[in-house]
Motif scaffolding. Structure first.
Motif, short mmCIF file in Angstrom:
data_model
loop_
_atom_site.label_atom_id
_atom_site.label_comp_id
_atom_site.label_asym_id
_atom_site.label_seq_id
_atom_site.Cartn_x
_atom_site.Cartn_y
_atom_site.Cartn_z
N ARG A 64 0.85 -1.19 0.00
CA ARG A 64 0.00 0.00 0.00
C ARG A 64 0.89 1.25 0.00
O ARG A 64 1.77 1.40 0.84
CB ARG A 64 -0.89 0.01 1.24
N GLY A 65 0.66 2.09 -1.00
CA GLY A 65 1.40 3.34 -1.07
C GLY A 65 2.74 3.30 -1.78
O GLY A 65 3.49 4.27 -1.74
N LEU A 66 3.03 2.20 -2.47
CA LEU A 66 4.33 2.11 -3.14
C LEU A 66 4.24 1.22 -4.38
O LEU A 66 3.74 0.10 -4.31
CB LEU A 66 5.37 1.56 -2.17
N TYR A 67 4.75 1.75 -5.49
CA TYR A 67 4.76 1.03 -6.76
C TYR A 67 6.18 0.91 -7.30
O TYR A 67 6.98 1.84 -7.17
CB TYR A 67 3.91 1.76 -7.80
N LEU A 68 6.45 -0.22 -7.93
CA LEU A 68 7.72 -0.47 -8.61
C LEU A 68 7.52 -0.16 -10.09
O LEU A 68 6.58 -0.67 -10.71
CB LEU A 68 8.11 -1.94 -8.43
N TYR A 69 8.39 0.67 -10.64
CA TYR A 69 8.37 0.93 -12.07
C TYR A 69 9.32 -0.07 -12.72
O TYR A 69 10.54 0.06 -12.65
CB TYR A 69 8.78 2.37 -12.37
N ARG A 70 8.76 -1.11 -13.31
CA ARG A 70 9.53 -2.24 -13.80
C ARG A 70 10.58 -1.91 -14.86
O ARG A 70 11.67 -2.47 -14.85
CB ARG A 70 8.59 -3.34 -14.28
N PRO A 71 10.31 -0.99 -15.80
CA PRO A 71 11.35 -0.69 -16.81
C PRO A 71 12.64 -0.11 -16.22
O PRO A 71 13.67 -0.12 -16.89
CB PRO A 71 10.66 0.34 -17.72
N ALA A 72 12.62 0.35 -14.98
CA ALA A 72 13.84 0.89 -14.36
C ALA A 72 14.84 -0.23 -14.09
O ALA A 72 16.03 0.04 -13.89
CB ALA A 72 13.51 1.61 -13.06
#
Length: 189
Positions: A64-72
């Motif tokens: 909750r409250g945090l996303y991973l930007y996979r292309p990084a």
């Protein structure tokens, strides 16, 4: 006269903004971070945008409250530490207890994918899906009183307790001391 329309679709602006901000070291984003990239869309459209980005495999919810930007393409296995630093950025936190002692070779067994930190915030356990769990244990200690017993861990983006402080924290937090290799402790002190 037609109302002004953005030149690009919100999803394209979102990805372009994340591409500009993201790196192998900065790959976790809060909803506030993401919302700032598309401030002109409605709340409903924003939720749909997050859902679409997740379905397309670009964003992955860590907790909750945090996303991973996979292309990084994060290059390290330090996601839980980086997540802890982002989630409690406004609090005083430091790696301690079983995690610090395990890293120092004083405890040989700790659960995989579980990190323990002392925090000026409330105690809690945060499930981070396939990455594991972050455990925050509340402390009333002030940073200025612990400065000589902490080292900054650049890789983790967090302060880390030296073994004597981590041992003291274990006792104060009433943690299980049975896994401690006391001969290793004596070598460190």
């Amino acid at each position: 006269m037609q109302p002004h329309r953005p030149l690009t679709q919100p999803i394209r602006r979102l990805y372009a903004g994340l591409d500009a901000l993201a790196s192998a070291e900065r790959y976790l984003f809060t909803p506030v971070d993401i919302r700032a990239l598309v401030p002109d869309i409605s709340v409903e459209a924003y939720r749909a945008l997050l859902s679409r980005a997740a379905k397309e495999g670009q964003l992955e919810r860590v907790c909750r409250g945090l996303y991973l930007y996979r292309p990084a393409k994060p290059s390290t296995g330090l996601l839980l530490f980086h997540a802890a630093a982002r989630l409690r950025a406004q609090e005083f936190n430091y790696i301690s207890l079983e995690t610090a002692l395990s890293d120092a070779g004083v405890i040989s067994q700790i659960p995989l994918n579980w990190i323990t930190l002392m925090s000026s915030g409330r105690s809690s356990r945060i499930a981070c899906g396939r990455w594991g769990t972050i455990e925050f244990v509340h402390t009333r200690q002030k940073p200025q009183n612990l400065a000589a017993q902490l080292d900054y861990d650049q890789r983790c983006h967090l302060w880390r307790a030296q073994p004597p402080l981590a041992l003291r924290d274990m006792k104060v937090a009433k943690r299980n001391l049975e896994l401690i290799d006391w001969s290793a402790v004596h070598e460190l002190v």
